[in-house]
Design a protein around this motif. Structure first.
Motif, PDB file in Angstrom:
ATOM      1  N   UNK A  44       4.187  12.895   4.073  1.00  0.00           N
ATOM      2  CA  UNK A  44       3.469  12.504   2.863  1.00  0.00           C
ATOM      3  C   UNK A  44       4.203  13.028   1.634  1.00  0.00           C
ATOM      4  N   UNK A  45       4.513  12.111   0.731  1.00  0.00           N
ATOM      5  CA  UNK A  45       5.069  12.445  -0.579  1.00  0.00           C
ATOM      6  C   UNK A  45       3.942  12.237  -1.586  1.00  0.00           C
ATOM      7  N   UNK A  46       3.232  13.311  -1.921  1.00  0.00           N
ATOM      8  CA  UNK A  46       2.046  13.203  -2.767  1.00  0.00           C
ATOM      9  C   UNK A  46       2.374  12.702  -4.168  1.00  0.00           C
ATOM     10  N   UNK A  66       0.840   3.418   0.709  1.00  0.00           N
ATOM     11  CA  UNK A  66       0.486   4.264  -0.435  1.00  0.00           C
ATOM     12  C   UNK A  66      -0.505   5.353  -0.051  1.00  0.00           C
ATOM     13  N   UNK A  67      -0.479   6.425  -0.812  1.00  0.00           N
ATOM     14  CA  UNK A  67      -1.450   7.495  -0.681  1.00  0.00           C
ATOM     15  C   UNK A  67      -2.413   7.322  -1.843  1.00  0.00           C
ATOM     16  N   UNK A  68      -3.702   7.184  -1.542  1.00  0.00           N
ATOM     17  CA  UNK A  68      -4.703   7.007  -2.585  1.00  0.00           C
ATOM     18  C   UNK A  68      -5.316   8.341  -2.955  1.00  0.00           C
ATOM     19  N   UNK A  75     -10.482   2.263  -4.197  1.00  0.00           N
ATOM     20  CA  UNK A  75      -9.122   1.747  -4.174  1.00  0.00           C
ATOM     21  C   UNK A  75      -9.078   0.282  -3.744  1.00  0.00           C
ATOM     22  N   UNK A  76     -10.094  -0.186  -3.053  1.00  0.00           N
ATOM     23  CA  UNK A  76     -10.084  -1.550  -2.532  1.00  0.00           C
ATOM     24  C   UNK A  76      -9.911  -2.626  -3.600  1.00  0.00           C
ATOM     25  N   UNK A  77     -10.615  -2.574  -4.735  1.00  0.00           N
ATOM     26  CA  UNK A  77     -10.411  -3.623  -5.737  1.00  0.00           C
ATOM     27  C   UNK A  77      -8.961  -3.690  -6.223  1.00  0.00           C
ATOM     28  N   UNK A  78      -8.301  -2.555  -6.361  1.00  0.00           N
ATOM     29  CA  UNK A  78      -6.903  -2.554  -6.788  1.00  0.00           C
ATOM     30  C   UNK A  78      -6.033  -3.227  -5.732  1.00  0.00           C
ATOM     31  N   UNK A  79      -6.312  -2.969  -4.474  1.00  0.00           N
ATOM     32  CA  UNK A  79      -5.557  -3.584  -3.397  1.00  0.00           C
ATOM     33  C   UNK A  79      -5.762  -5.097  -3.417  1.00  0.00           C
TER      34      UNK A  79
END
Length: 93
Positions: A44-46, A66-68, A75-79
């Protein structure tokens, strides 16, 4: 070092590296790890908001995503928006 030969890694930060020892549990807790197996490595690269699931036994990347920093529900609407934008771009061809 092996993962760096398979994909360009983010620079400027040290990753968090976790060995998967209980794949059944992590699959339930994190959808990103649905294909995880015991012995896989999660990197993981934060700061870069990037996660990589690597399987040393086959020297393959199993998942990259991606890391949310927000809960998945937010986060779903952005996806969805990103997918719509991609669809729109393909339609313009």
């Amino acid at each position: 070092a092996k993962v760096g030969a398979l994909i360009q890694l983010p620079t400027g930060e040290a990753p968090t590296i976790v060995s998967i020892n209980d794949a059944a549990s992590v699959k339930k807790a994190q959808p990103f790890l649905i294909n995880a197996q015991n012995g896989d490595i999660l990197i993981v690269y934060a700061s870069a908001s990037e996660a990589i699931l690597y399987r040393p036994s086959t020297d393959r990347l199993i998942a990259v995503g991606p890391v949310y920093t927000t809960p998945p529900q937010q986060a779903s609407p952005a996806t969805t928006s990103t997918k719509q934008a991609t669809t729109t771009s393909k339609t313009k061809k």
